[in-house]
Design an enzyme around this catalytic site. Structure first.
Site, PDB file in Angstrom:
ATOM      1  N   GLN A 348       0.880  -1.149   0.000  1.00 46.95           N
ATOM      2  CA  GLN A 348       0.000   0.000   0.000  1.00 46.95           C
ATOM      3  C   GLN A 348       0.921   1.202   0.000  1.00 46.95           C
ATOM      4  O   GLN A 348       1.956   1.182   0.667  1.00 46.95           O
ATOM      5  CB  GLN A 348      -0.870   0.002   1.266  1.00 46.95           C
ATOM      6  N   THR A 515       1.438  -0.051   6.849  1.00 39.08           N
ATOM      7  CA  THR A 515       0.137  -0.724   6.943  1.00 39.08           C
ATOM      8  C   THR A 515       0.382  -2.219   6.956  1.00 39.08           C
ATOM      9  O   THR A 515       1.457  -2.691   6.572  1.00 39.08           O
ATOM     10  CB  THR A 515      -0.803  -0.465   5.740  1.00 39.08           C
ATOM     11  N   THR A 516      -0.650  -2.950   7.326  1.00 40.19           N
ATOM     12  CA  THR A 516      -0.586  -4.407   7.287  1.00 40.19           C
ATOM     13  C   THR A 516      -1.353  -4.895   6.055  1.00 40.19           C
ATOM     14  O   THR A 516      -2.071  -5.865   6.095  1.00 40.19           O
ATOM     15  CB  THR A 516      -1.126  -4.973   8.614  1.00 40.19           C
ATOM     16  N   HIS A 517      -1.227  -4.134   4.982  1.00 38.86           N
ATOM     17  CA  HIS A 517      -1.952  -4.479   3.760  1.00 38.86           C
ATOM     18  C   HIS A 517      -1.007  -5.128   2.748  1.00 38.86           C
ATOM     19  O   HIS A 517      -0.812  -4.611   1.657  1.00 38.86           O
ATOM     20  CB  HIS A 517      -2.602  -3.228   3.158  1.00 38.86           C
ATOM     21  N   ASN A 518      -0.431  -6.251   3.122  1.00 35.90           N
ATOM     22  CA  ASN A 518       0.422  -6.986   2.192  1.00 35.90           C
ATOM     23  C   ASN A 518      -0.492  -7.819   1.292  1.00 35.90           C
ATOM     24  O   ASN A 518      -1.396  -8.495   1.792  1.00 35.90           O
ATOM     25  CB  ASN A 518       1.350  -7.935   2.949  1.00 35.90           C
TER      26      ASN A 518
END
Lengths: 590, 545
Positions: A348, A515-518
Site C-alpha cells: 500500500q 500498513t498491514t496491507h500486504n
C-alpha cells in the site's frame, strides 16, 4: 514419523477471518472442518477487556497480538540483487497471531474496491490504450467482476455491522454525504455512519470548498446495537481510541470472534485447534491433489492431518510461502518473469500531510476510533482522468482520528528536536491541535517485487524463511506524489499555521509502521501462467487446494483490503459448498 | 470540560434570569444565606459549605446548590420539593428504597440526569416533579453541590449478606464482562473497580445495590435510556441473576474517592444517610442477641422482638419497606422513614425504629380508614393488606437501636419547662404525660427521642380534633388546655430524651466501615456484645480519623 490423524473433509490453515468464514459455511453444509491456528484462543471476554487491553506497552511496543518473530518471520530486501536479512522485529506490517488473526487488531476501515480495479488491465487498455503504461506495470484482471462480488460485499458488510451512509432505515429527509465514486450498491449499509470528529469537520469543510466530496469513512465499528445476519450481536462503539493493534472490548468492532466464529464453534462439524504450526501442505504430485497438512503441536510432536480439501487461510504472504515451502506450483523468478507462486507481491502506498495549528484547537484525539474519519475518494483510480499523467492508480485522502494514546501519539512538526524542552513543548502544544491527513493509495505490481524463499535463514521449525523483495515502483511514486500534492492543498486550505508533508521518498523501509496491507503472491486470474489460483481462489495446480485472502489480489487498490478479502472469501465459500464439494475437480478448465 | 460546556448554556439563558442570578450570587458571596432547615440540617449544610469552599473556593453555585438541596430556593407560587428529604444534605442517598448516592458524583452527569428527569426522557414519578421545579441554573448548582461532597462511608446495607458466589459473579462481570451474555465488563467505561470515568460515566462503587438493580432493570425494560443506547444493549443481555450480582458487587465496595472525614456527622445522624439496621453495628443492644451478629440479618431480632405480632413476618416487612420486590409497591416506607426507621429530622416523618408494633399497626389502620388524616399516608396504607401492615409494624418494631441526632442548640429553659409538664401536666400536681407514656417517655408509643416538630404537630392536631382514632379522646382532653408554647416545650423535652431501651445505643456514635464478616480471630462479642476497643479503632479508621 508424524502421527497420522483420521481424515477430515476440509482442513483450514489459519484461525482468522477467512478461516472463520470458510469454517462456518462448510460446517453448516455438513462437512467436517478443522481449523489450525498457530496462536492462542482469544475472546472478547475476557481477553480484550479494559483496562488490561489499553496497554500500549504490551500491545503496541511489544506487539502482544502479533507474530512472534523469534519463531516465524520473513527476510527482506528491496531488490533482487541484494542479500536479504531476516526481519527480527516487527515494523512496517503486523501479521496477527491468535484466533481472529489480524482482524482482531485492525482499524475497521472497510472499503470496497472500485469496479474497474477488478479488471484493471482491460480497463486501462480500453480507456488509455495499450501503450499507456510501461511493460513493468504488471497489472492484471482478477477474473471476477464487481457485479459478481457485489452480493458478497453486501453480506460481508452486514456481517461486519458496517456503519456508513446510506444506511438501513435512514429517514428520507436525512441527507448524509456518501461515497460518490464507489460501485453500485444493492443495499444500504446496516448502520448509520460514525459521528464526525471536529478534525474531520474542518477537513471536510476545506475539501468541500475546493470542490471535493467529503463523507464519513465506512466503519466496521457498529454505531448502534445490531444483530448481524448470523445472529451475532454488536454493541455501539464508544470511541475509546483503542482499535488498531488492540482487540475491541465493546463487541463493537467486527472481528471473527464477534461476528462469525461463535457460530462456527457452535457447530459440531467445526473444530478449532490452537497452538499448532503448519509446516507443509502434503500433496500427491502425480494425482495433482493435496492430501492434507503436516503441523507441529504445542508439545513439539509432528502431526499429519489428512483432508480431502486444504484451504490456506493464513496471513497474506504466508499463503504463498507455505506453497513454496511445500513445493506446490512454479515459484516466480524475477529474472525470467516466469512462474506463478510469489508473483505480484504488492503493498500500500502511504503518505501523510500533518496540519498543525498554533492556537488551541481541542481536537481531543483520545476520542477516536480506527475508522473515525472524514474522507474524499476524488483521487482514487476510477475517480479522475489519468490521461497525460503517466501513472495508474490513486488513493483516498482521509482525516482520521484514530487515537490519542499517550505513548504512541505525539504529533509535532518535523523540525522539532527529538528530545529536550522543545520536544516537550511541542508535545503539549500539538497533542490536541493537529489534524493528520492520511493518503492511502494503491500499489501496482512490479516484476522485481515478489515473494520467494530465503536460502540462508530458517524459522524455528527448520523451514526456510519466506523472503519479500519489494520497493515502491515508479508508477506508484508518480501516483503518490500527485495525490499527496492534492492532500497538501487541502491541508493548506484548513487555516492552520503549519503544514508538514511526508512525501513518499527513498526506498521502502521495513522498519517504520505503514500498513498491514500486504497483498499478492498467490494471485487470482484467468491465465494459469500468470496466476496461482482461478477466479474461485482454487489452485490451478492442485484442484483441492484453495488459497484464500489478500494473497489473491493481483494488485492492491487505494482502499483498505479487508472488505474485498471478506467478499472474496464468501465468494469462494459459495463455490466450494455449492459446486466443488458435490463434484470435486477444477472449476475453471486451464 | 464541564466548564467549557457550561459557558454556552449560560449564554442561552434569558437575560432576566441571568441578572437575577448575578444579583443573587453577589449577595450570597457577601454573607451566607440564612437557612431555616430544621433538625440540625442547617448547621450540617453550613459546615459542608465551608468545607466545599475551602476545597473549591468561593463559588456561587455551591451556595445556590446548598439552598436547592435543602429546598430553600422556593419560589412562592410552586410547591417545593427538597432533595434533602430523600438524598440527605450531602446527597448520600439511602440503601433501602434505592435512593442513589450522589456525593462526589460527576456534576455533568448529575446535571444531565436532572435535565432528563425534567424533560421526561428519564422516567420517574418522584424525580420528574422535583426536577421540573428547578431552573437550569439550579440544576447545575445542586449538581455541583453534590459533586463537591466527599462520599460518606458506605455502610452495611440491611438484609442478608450477599453470597460469595454472587459477589464473585458480579465481580467478574464488572471486570471482564460475560462471554455467555456477550457483554463487556463494566470497567471499560465505569473505570477500574467502578471508580467512574468523570465527567461522563458515573461511579458505581459503593452505589446502593437496590438502586443499581432498579436502574439496570429499567435499562433492560427500556424505561431508561442513555444517549448512546449503550446500557440498554448491555442490560438487555444480562439476566436477573447477573443484574443482581453486579448490583451486589458494586454495593459491596466503598465509594471511589479518597475518604475525608468532614467532622459533621451527616453520615451518622438523621437525614439521608444510608439506612441500615446495623449502622451502629458496634452499638450493643441492651440484651445482646443470642445468635452471632451479622451485619445483614434478614429479620433482625432485637431487644424488643417480643413486640412482633404472630401474623407478622418482619422479613416481609423489610421487603415492603423497600417498596416490595422490584418496587412493585407504588410507595416505600423507607423513602421517608428510612429503612432504619430513623425518620426525618424535619419532623415530617417520625421515627419508627423500635416503636411498638401494635402502635404502628394501629396507625396504619387509621390512616387507611381515614380515621387519621394524611394525604401522604392514606394511599400508602391503603395499598397494604392487613397482614402486610402487621409485617411492616413488626419490621420497624424489631429494628436494632438507632442513633439520634443531637439537638442543636438545646434550649435548656424550654426543656426544663417541658420536663415539668411531662411529670405533672399543666396543673401543678396533676397527671403528666409520664402516666401513660412512661417515666422516660419510652412506653408505647414512645416519645423520647421523637422529633420535636413531629410531636408538636401531633399535639396541635389533637387539640384541633384533626387527629382522631384510638386514644384520641384522651389526648384531645389532655392538650385541650395547653398553649402553643407549652406544646413546644414538652415536645422539645421529649425530643431531648432517649428511651431507656436505647440508652446504650447512643454511647457510640461511630460506625462499622465495611460489611465484611468478622475475622475469625476476632471475638464475636466485639460485634454482637459490645463495641470493644478494636471496633472503635476500626470505625475511626473507616472515617479517616
Amino acid at each position: 514419523m508424524p502421527k497420522r490423524l483420521k481424515p477430515v473433509d476440509v482442513v483450514l490453515v489459519g484461525g482468522g477471518m477467512t478461516a472463520s468464514i470458510l469454517g462456518k459455511q462448510l460446517a453448516e453444509a455438513g462437512h467436517k472442518v478443522v481449523a489450525l491456528e498457530r496462536g492462542r484462543m482469544l475472546n472478547t471476554v475476557p481477553d480484550f477487556q479494559a483496562p488490561a487491553m489499553h496497554d500500549e506497552l504490551k500491545y503496541i511496543v511489544r506487539h502482544g497480538l502479533m507474530e512472534d518473530t523469534s519463531v516465524q518471520t520473513v527476510s527482506f530486501r528491496n531488490f533482487p540483487h541484494q542479500h536479504p536479512l531476516p526481519m527480527r522485529q516487527l515494523g512496517s506490517f503486523l501479521p496477527g497471531t491468535g484466533v481472529g488473526g489480524a482482524m482482531v487488531h485492525w482499524n475497521g476501515q472497510i472499503w470496497r474496491f472500485q469496479p474497474s480495479w477488478l479488471r484493471l488491465r482491460s480497463a486501462v487498455n480500453e480507456r488509455y490504450g495499450r501503450n499507456f503504461l510501461p511493460p513493468d506495470v504488471t497489472i492484471q484482471d482478477w477474473g471476477v467482476t464487481y457485479e459478481e462480488l457485489e452480493p458478497y460485499y453486501t453480506l460481508f458488510e452486514q456481517v461486519c455491522a458496517t456503519s456508513a451512509a446510506p444506511y438501513e432505515g435512514q429517514p428520507p429527509g436525512e441527507l448524509l454525504p456518501s461515497d460518490p465514486h464507489c460501485g453500485p450498491r444493492s443495499q444500504p449499509y446496516p448502520n448509520p455512519p460514525m459521528k464526525q470528529a471536529y478534525s474531520g469537520h474542518l477537513y471536510g469543510e476545506a475539501a468541500r470548498n475546493l470542490g471535493y466530496h467529503p463523507f464519513q469513512v465506512p466503519s466496521a465499528n457498529s454505531t448502534r446495537a445490531y444483530t448481524n445476519p448470523f445472529g451475532m450481536t454488536y454493541k455501539p462503539c464508544m470511541y475509546c481510541g483503542f482499535c488498531e493493534k488492540f482487540g475491541c472490548e465493546h463487541f463493537a468492532k467486527a472481528s471473527p470472534q464477534v461476528a462469525i466464529l461463535p457460530v462456527a464453534l457452535a457447530n459440531r462439524n467445526f473444530e478449532l485447534r490452537t497452538h499448532v504450526h503448519v509446516t507443509r501442505i502434503e500433496h500427491d504430485k502425480r494425482a495433482r491433489i493435496a492430501t492434507g497438512v503436516t503441523y507441529v503441536e504445542a508439545g513439539g510432536r509432528e502431526v499429519f492431518q489428512p483432508a480431502h480439501v486444504v484451504a490456506l487461510c493464513a496471513f497474506a504472504y504466508k499463503n504463498p510461502v507455505l506453497m513454496l515451502q511445500s513445493g506446490i506450483g512454479t515459484p516466480y523468478d524475477p529474472a525470467t518473469r516466469l512462474g506463478t507462486i510469489g508473483r505480484n507481491y504488492s503493498y500500500q502506498t502511504m503518505s501523510e500531510v500533518d496540519v498543525f495549528y498554533d492556537r488551541e484547537m481541542h481536537f481531543n484525539p483520545f476520542m477516536g476510533a480506527g475508522a473515525l474519519g472524514t474522507v474524499i475518494t476524488d483521487f482514487n483510480n476510477e475517480s479522475f482522468d489519468h490521461a497525460g499523467l503517466g501513472f495508474i492508480g490513486g488513493g483516498y485522502i482521509a482525516a482520521y482520528q484514530t487515537n490519542g494514546r499517550p505513548i504512541e501519539y505525539h504529533p509535532m512538526p518535523s523540525d522539532t528536536p527529538r528530545w529536550g524542552l522543545k520536544w516537550k513543548e511541542a508535545v503539549r502544544k500539538y497533542y490536541g491541535s493537529t489534524v493528520k491527513l492520511q493518503i492511502l493509495a494503491s500499489s501496482t505490481p512490479h516484476p522485481n517485487n515478489y515473494i520467494g524463499l530465503d536460502r540462508n535463514y530458517r524459522d524455528a521449525f527448520g523451514s526456510p524463511l519466506g523472503m519479500i523483495t519489494f520497493d515502491f515502483p515508479d508508477n506508484d511514486r508518480l501516483m503518490s506524489s500527485y495525490v499527496t500534492s492534492k492532500a497538501r492543498d487541502i491541508g493548506k486550505a484548513m487555516g492552520s499555521s503549519k503544514v508538514d508533508v511526508k512525501w513518499l521518498a527513498g526506498h521502502y523501509s521495513i522498519v517504520p509502521y505503514q500498513t498491514t496491507h500486504n497483498t499478492g503472491g498467490a494471485i487470482m486470474g484467468t491465465d494459469p501462467s500468470t496466476s496461482a489460483v482461478n477466479r474461485y481462489l482454487q489452485s490451478w495446480d492442485l484442484h483441492n487446494l484453495w488459497v484464500v485472502g489478500a494473497s489473491a489480489f493481483p494488485q492492491n487498490d487505494g482502499y483498505n483490503p479487508t472488505d474485498t478479502v471478506g467478499a472474496l472469501t464468501f465468494w469462494a465459500a459459495d463455490a466450494l459448498v455449492k459446486r466443488y464439494m458435490p463434484h470435486p475437480g477444477p472449476l475453471v478448465s486451464a | 470540560m464541564s466548564r467549557a460546556r457550561r459557558i454556552p448554556l449560560i449564554a442561552l439563558l434569558g437575560a432576566a434570569l441571568a441578572m437575577l442570578l448575578a444579583i443573587g450570587c453577589n449577595a450570597q458571596e457577601q454573607s451566607p444565606p440564612k437557612l431555616v432547615a430544621p433538625g440540625g440540617r442547617a448547621e450540617i449544610a453550613q459546615g459542608l459549605l465551608q468545607q466545599a469552599v475551602r476545597r473549591y473556593g468561593h463559588r456561587s453555585e455551591l451556595t445556590l446548590g446548598m439552598q436547592v438541596m435543602l429546598g430553600e430556593n422556593c419560589r412562592a407560587a410552586a410547591p417545593c420539593y427538597s432533595c434533602v428529604t430523600c438524598h440527605g444534605v450531602r446527597g448520600a442517598g439511602s440503601a433501602g428504597p434505592g435512593i442513589p448516592r450522589l456525593t462526589g458524583q460527576s456534576d455533568l452527569y448529575l446535571d444531565h440526569a436532572l435535565r432528563s428527569f425534567a424533560s421526561g426522557r428519564r422516567a420517574s414519578d418522584v424525580m420528574q416533579p422535583v426536577a421540573k421545579q428547578l431552573t437550569g441554573n439550579e440544576m447545575r448548582a445542586v449538581a455541583e453541590w453534590c459533586a463537591a461532597q466527599t462520599p460518606a462511608v458506605a455502610l452495611p446495607v440491611p438484609g442478608p449478606l450477599p453470597q460469595e458466589a454472587t459477589l464473585a459473579r458480579g465481580g467478574k462481570i464488572a471486570a471482564v464482562g460475560s462471554a455467555k451474555a456477550r457483554v463487556q465488563g463494566c470497567a471499560n467505561c465505569h473505570g477500574p473497580a467502578g471508580a467512574g470515568e468523570p465527567p461522563i460515566f458515573p461511579y458505581l462503587a459503593g452505589q446502593y445495590p437496590h438502586y443499581l438493580e432498579q436502574q439496570l432493570t429499567a435499562f433492560k425494560q427500556g424505561t431508561r435510556h442513555d444517549p448512546g443506547h449503550i446500557m440498554q444493549g448491555i442490560a438487555a443481555q444480562l439476566d436477573g441473576a447477573d443484574i443482581d450480582a453486579v448490583a451486589e458487587y458494586f454495593g459491596s465496595m466503598q465509594p471511589p474517592i479518597h475518604l475525608q472525614q468532614v467532622g459533621i456527622g451527616e453520615g451518622l445522624q438523621g437525614a439521608g444517610r444510608p439506612a441500615s439496621s446495623s449502622i451502629v453495628g458496634s452499638d450493643p443492644p441492651p440484651d445482646p442477641p443470642k445468635q452471632p451478629h451479622k451485619s445483614r440479618q434478614s429479620a433482625p431480632v432485637g431487644a424488643s422482638g417480643a413486640h412482633a405480632s404472630r401474623q407478622a413476618r418482619p422479613g416481609e416487612g423489610r421487603l415492603i419497606a423497600f417498596g416490595g420486590q422490584f418496587g412493585q409497591l407504588q410507595y416505600s416506607c423507607a423513602s421517608c422513614h428510612q429503612l432504619d426507621g430513623t425518620g426525618d429530622p424535619s419532623g415530617a416523618f417520625p421515627r419508627l425504629a423500635q416503636q411498638k408494633a401494635s402502635y404502628i399497626y394501629q396507625s396504619l389502620r387509621e390512616f387507611a380508614s381515614g380515621a387519621r388524616k394524611s394525604a401522604v399516608m392514606q394511599p400508602i396504607a391503603q395499598e397494604l393488606s392487613d397482614e402486610q401492615m402487621h409485617s411492616v409494624a413488626a419490621f420497624y418494631s424489631t429494628l436494632r437501636p438507632q442513633p439520634f441526632p443531637p439537638v442543636l442548640p438545646p434550649d435548656k429553659a424550654a426543656i426544663s419547662r417541658g420536663r415539668k409538664i411531662a411529670a405533672h401536666g399543666i396543673t401543678p400536681k396533676g397527671p403528666g404525660c409520664d402516666s401513660c407514656h412512661g417515666r422516660h417517655g419510652d412506653a408505647s408509643p414512645y416519645l423520647a427521642g421523637q422529633y420535636a416538630s413531629y410531636l408538636e404537630q401531633q399535639l396541635k392536631l389533637f387539640k384541633s380534633h384533626k387527629r382522631r382514632g384510638q386514644q384520641a379522646i384522651i389526648m384531645q382532653t389532655v392538650v385541650g388546655g395547653m398553649t402553643e408554647a407549652q406544646m413546644r416545650d414538652v415536645s422539645l423535652y421529649f425530643a431531648s430524651r432517649r428511651p431507656r431501651f436505647m440508652a446504650i445505643a447512643n454511647v457510640l456514635r461511630t460506625s462499622h466501615s465495611g460489611r465484611a464478616a468478622p475475622s475469625p480471630s476476632e471475638p464475636l462479642s466485639h460485634c454482637g456484645g459490645g463495641p470493644g476497643r478494636r471496633g472503635i479503632e476500626r470505625a475511626d479508621h473507616a472515617l479517616g480519623r
